[in-house]
Design an enzyme around this catalytic site. Structure first.
Site, PDB file in Angstrom:
ATOM      1  CB  SER A  63      -0.879   0.031   1.249  1.00  7.42           C
ATOM      2  OG  SER A  63      -1.523   1.288   1.361  1.00  7.42           O
TER       3      SER A  63
ATOM      4  CE1 TYR B  72      -3.923  -2.132   5.147  1.00  5.48           C
ATOM      5  CE2 TYR B  72      -3.201   0.117   4.733  1.00  5.48           C
ATOM      6  CZ  TYR B  72      -3.688  -1.091   4.264  1.00  5.48           C
ATOM      7  OH  TYR B  72      -3.912  -1.254   2.920  1.00  5.48           O
TER       8      TYR B  72
HETATM    9  N1  LIG Z   1      -8.610  -0.716  -1.780  1.00 11.53           N
HETATM   10  C1  LIG Z   1      -7.596   0.119  -1.592  1.00 11.53           C
HETATM   11  O1  LIG Z   1      -7.737   1.338  -1.753  1.00 11.53           O
HETATM   12  C2  LIG Z   1      -6.249  -0.408  -1.170  1.00 11.53           C
HETATM   13  C3  LIG Z   1      -5.185   0.506  -1.142  1.00 11.53           C
HETATM   14  C4  LIG Z   1      -3.929   0.038  -0.788  1.00 11.53           C
HETATM   15  C5  LIG Z   1      -3.731  -1.305  -0.501  1.00 11.53           C
HETATM   16  N2  LIG Z   1      -4.795  -2.166  -0.532  1.00 11.53           N
HETATM   17  C6  LIG Z   1      -4.514  -3.580  -0.227  1.00 11.53           C
HETATM   18  O2  LIG Z   1      -5.099  -4.398  -1.221  1.00 11.53           O
HETATM   19  C7  LIG Z   1      -5.417  -5.658  -0.670  1.00 11.53           C
HETATM   20  C8  LIG Z   1      -6.873  -5.984  -0.980  1.00 11.53           C
HETATM   21  O3  LIG Z   1      -7.682  -4.980  -0.369  1.00 11.53           O
HETATM   22  P1  LIG Z   1      -9.161  -4.622  -0.855  1.00 11.53           P
HETATM   23  O4  LIG Z   1      -9.280  -3.163  -0.768  1.00 11.53           O
HETATM   24  O5  LIG Z   1      -9.485  -5.329  -2.112  1.00 11.53           O
HETATM   25  O6  LIG Z   1      -9.978  -5.240   0.389  1.00 11.53           O
HETATM   26  P2  LIG Z   1     -11.324  -6.054   0.480  1.00 11.53           P
HETATM   27  O7  LIG Z   1     -12.295  -5.616  -0.552  1.00 11.53           O
HETATM   28  O8  LIG Z   1     -11.703  -5.987   1.917  1.00 11.53           O
HETATM   29  O9  LIG Z   1     -10.886  -7.545   0.097  1.00 11.53           O
HETATM   30  C9  LIG Z   1     -10.095  -8.296   0.958  1.00 11.53           C
HETATM   31  C10 LIG Z   1     -10.067  -9.712   0.448  1.00 11.53           C
HETATM   32  O10 LIG Z   1      -9.242 -10.486   1.330  1.00 11.53           O
HETATM   33  C11 LIG Z   1     -10.005 -11.559   1.865  1.00 11.53           C
HETATM   34  N3  LIG Z   1      -9.521 -11.834   3.223  1.00 11.53           N
HETATM   35  C12 LIG Z   1      -9.589 -11.034   4.311  1.00 11.53           C
HETATM   36  N4  LIG Z   1      -9.059 -11.654   5.374  1.00 11.53           N
HETATM   37  C13 LIG Z   1      -8.641 -12.875   4.947  1.00 11.53           C
HETATM   38  C14 LIG Z   1      -8.027 -13.985   5.560  1.00 11.53           C
HETATM   39  N5  LIG Z   1      -7.747 -13.979   6.874  1.00 11.53           N
HETATM   40  N6  LIG Z   1      -7.744 -15.080   4.829  1.00 11.53           N
HETATM   41  C15 LIG Z   1      -8.054 -15.106   3.503  1.00 11.53           C
HETATM   42  N7  LIG Z   1      -8.633 -14.096   2.853  1.00 11.53           N
HETATM   43  C16 LIG Z   1      -8.932 -12.994   3.577  1.00 11.53           C
HETATM   44  C17 LIG Z   1     -11.463 -11.077   1.787  1.00 11.53           C
HETATM   45  O11 LIG Z   1     -12.414 -12.119   1.792  1.00 11.53           O
HETATM   46  P3  LIG Z   1     -13.026 -12.733   3.178  1.00 11.53           P
HETATM   47  O12 LIG Z   1     -13.457 -11.564   4.015  1.00 11.53           O
HETATM   48  O13 LIG Z   1     -14.129 -13.631   2.752  1.00 11.53           O
HETATM   49  O14 LIG Z   1     -11.898 -13.490   3.797  1.00 11.53           O
HETATM   50  C18 LIG Z   1     -11.432 -10.375   0.434  1.00 11.53           C
HETATM   51  O15 LIG Z   1     -11.476 -11.321  -0.615  1.00 11.53           O
HETATM   52  C19 LIG Z   1      -5.137  -5.557   0.836  1.00 11.53           C
HETATM   53  O16 LIG Z   1      -3.884  -6.116   1.126  1.00 11.53           O
HETATM   54  C20 LIG Z   1      -5.121  -4.060   1.080  1.00 11.53           C
HETATM   55  O17 LIG Z   1      -4.336  -3.706   2.199  1.00 11.53           O
HETATM   56  C21 LIG Z   1      -6.047  -1.745  -0.846  1.00 11.53           C
END
Ligand SMILES: NC(=O)c1ccc[n+]([C@@H]2O[C@H](COP(=O)([O-])OP(=O)(O)OC[C@H]3O[C@@H](n4cnc5c(N)ncnc54)[C@H](OP(=O)(O)O)[C@@H]3O)[C@@H](O)[C@H]2O)c1
Length: 256
Positions: free
Chosen positions: A149, A163
Site C-alpha cells: 500500500s 496497517y
Molecule cells: N482498496 C484500496 O484502496 C487499497 C489501497 C492500498 C492497498 N490495498 C490492499 O489491497 C489488498 C486488498 O484490499 P481490498 O481493498 O481489495 O480489500 P477487500 O475488498 O476488503 O478484500 C479483501 C479480500 O481479502 C479476503 N480476506 C480477508 N481476510 C482474509 C483472511 N484472513 N484469509 C483469507 N482471505 C482474507 C477477503 O475475503 P473474506 O473476508 O471472505 O476473507 C477479500 O477477498 C489488501 O492487502 C489491502 O491492504 C487496498
C-alpha cells in the site's frame, strides 16, 4: 524483439489470496483475460465460490476458500491447490486487513490481526508454495507479487498504526525475499496501490469524487489500472523487476 506475447499469461497458473472481491478480483479478472488458469481464495466460501463462478465466463477460475492468517489455513490452502495443480507460476499475496483506533486506545488485537495477515502470511504462504513455484520456473520465471500500500511508503492522516507498519514491513520483506528467491528463478515484487473502490476502502467506493479531489490525477484507481500493473509484473514483461514496489496510485503517495 517480439512484443506480441510479452504480456501473455497463457498456460500459467495463478493463486490470488483475497480474490473474492476488491483488488484481488480485479487482478483475477486481468489474469484470466491474459489466458492464465486462476485460483482465488478468501475466508467466506459462498462469496469466493460466487466470484469464481462469475469469473469462469472468462476462463478457468476455481474457488479455494481458506483463512490465510493462520498456519493451519496456509497449509489447508496449499493442500487444496495441490489437488488441482502440481506447480504454481504466479502467487499474489493480496488478502489484507486494516484497523483504525485512536492512539491512546489502540489495542494489541489490532496489531496481531493486521500484522499476521498483512506481513506474516505472505511470508509463510510463499515459503509453503516455494517447491511448487520452483517447479514452474522452467523456461520462464515464477512470480510472487505482494499487495502492499502507499500507506507503507508515505504517512497518511488516519490512525491506522499497525496497517501502515505492516505494509512498510511487507515492502522491505519483498526485497529480502527477492534476494533469496531470485537465484531459484522466483521473482518477488510488490504493488503499492493508492485508492481503489473496495470493502476495505469504502471511502473510495462510496465517496469516489471526494477522494478523487485528493489524487493528483483526479480520480480513484480502476480495475484496469490494477490489472495492468499485476499483469506486467506477472508476465515476461516484468521479469527484471526484482524486489521493487510498483506504486499505482495516481500520484497520491508523493502528492497528498
Ligand atoms: N482498496 C484500496 O484502496 C487499497 C489501497 C492500498 C492497498 N490495498 C490492499 O489491497 C489488498 C486488498 O484490499 P481490498 O481493498 O481489495 O480489500 P477487500 O475488498 O476488503 O478484500 C479483501 C479480500 O481479502 C479476503 N480476506 C480477508 N481476510 C482474509 C483472511 N484472513 N484469509 C483469507 N482471505 C482474507 C477477503 O475475503 P473474506 O473476508 O471472505 O476473507 C477479500 O477477498 C489488501 O492487502 C489491502 O491492504 C487496498
Amino acid at each position: 524483439m517480439d512484443t506480441s506475447n510479452l504480456f501473455s499469461l497463457k498456460g500459467r497458473t495463478a493463486l490470488i489470496t483475497g480474490g473474492s472481491r476488491g483488488i484481488g478480483r480485479m487482478i483475477a479478472e486481468g489474469y484470466l483475460a491474459q489466458g492464465a488458469r486462476v485460483y482465488i481464495s478468501a475466508r467466506k466460501a459462498d462469496a469466493c465460490d460466487q466470484t469464481a463462478q462469475e469469473l469462469s465466463a472468462l476462463g478457468h477460475c476455481v474457488s479455494l476458500p481458506a483463512d490465510v492468517s493462520t498456519m493451519e489455513g496456509v497449509q489447508a490452502l496449499v493442500a487444496a491447490y495441490a489437488k488441482h495443480e502440481d506447480s504454481l507460476d504466479i502467487l499474489v499475496n493480496n488478502a489484507g486487513a486494516a484497523w483504525g483506533a485512536p492512539y491512546e486506545e489502540f489495542p494489541e488485537s489490532g496489531w496481531d490481526k493486521v500484522v499476521d495477515l498483512n506481513m506474516k502470511s505472505p511470508f509463510f504462504l510463499t515459503q509453503a508454495l516455494t517447491p511448487m513455484l520452483k517447479k514452474a520456473a522452467t523456461d520462464h520465471l515464477a512470480k510472487v507479487i505482494q499487495i502492499a500500500s502507499i500507506d507503507g511508503i508515505s504517512v497518511n492522516p488516519w490512525e491506522t498504526y499497525s496497517y501502515a507498519a505492516s505494509k512498510a514491513g511487507l515492502i522491505h520483506l519483498t526485497k529480502r525475499m527477492a534476494m533469496h528467491l531470485a537465484p531459484h528463478r522466483i521473482v518477488v515484487s510488490a504493488i503499492a496501490p493508492g485508492p481503489f473502490a473496495s470493502s476495505m476502502n469504502k471511502e473510495a467506493r462510496d465517496h469516489g469524487d471526494e477522494v478523487a479531489g485528493r489524487v493528483p490525477l483526479g480520480r480513484v484507481g480502476t480495475p484496469e489500472d490494477m490489472a495492468g500493473a499485476a499483469i506486467f509484473l506477472a508476465s515476461r514483461a516484468g521479469d527484471y523487476v526484482v524486489g521493487s514496489t510498483l506504486v499505482v496510485d495516481g500520484g497520491c503517495a508523493w502528492g497528498r
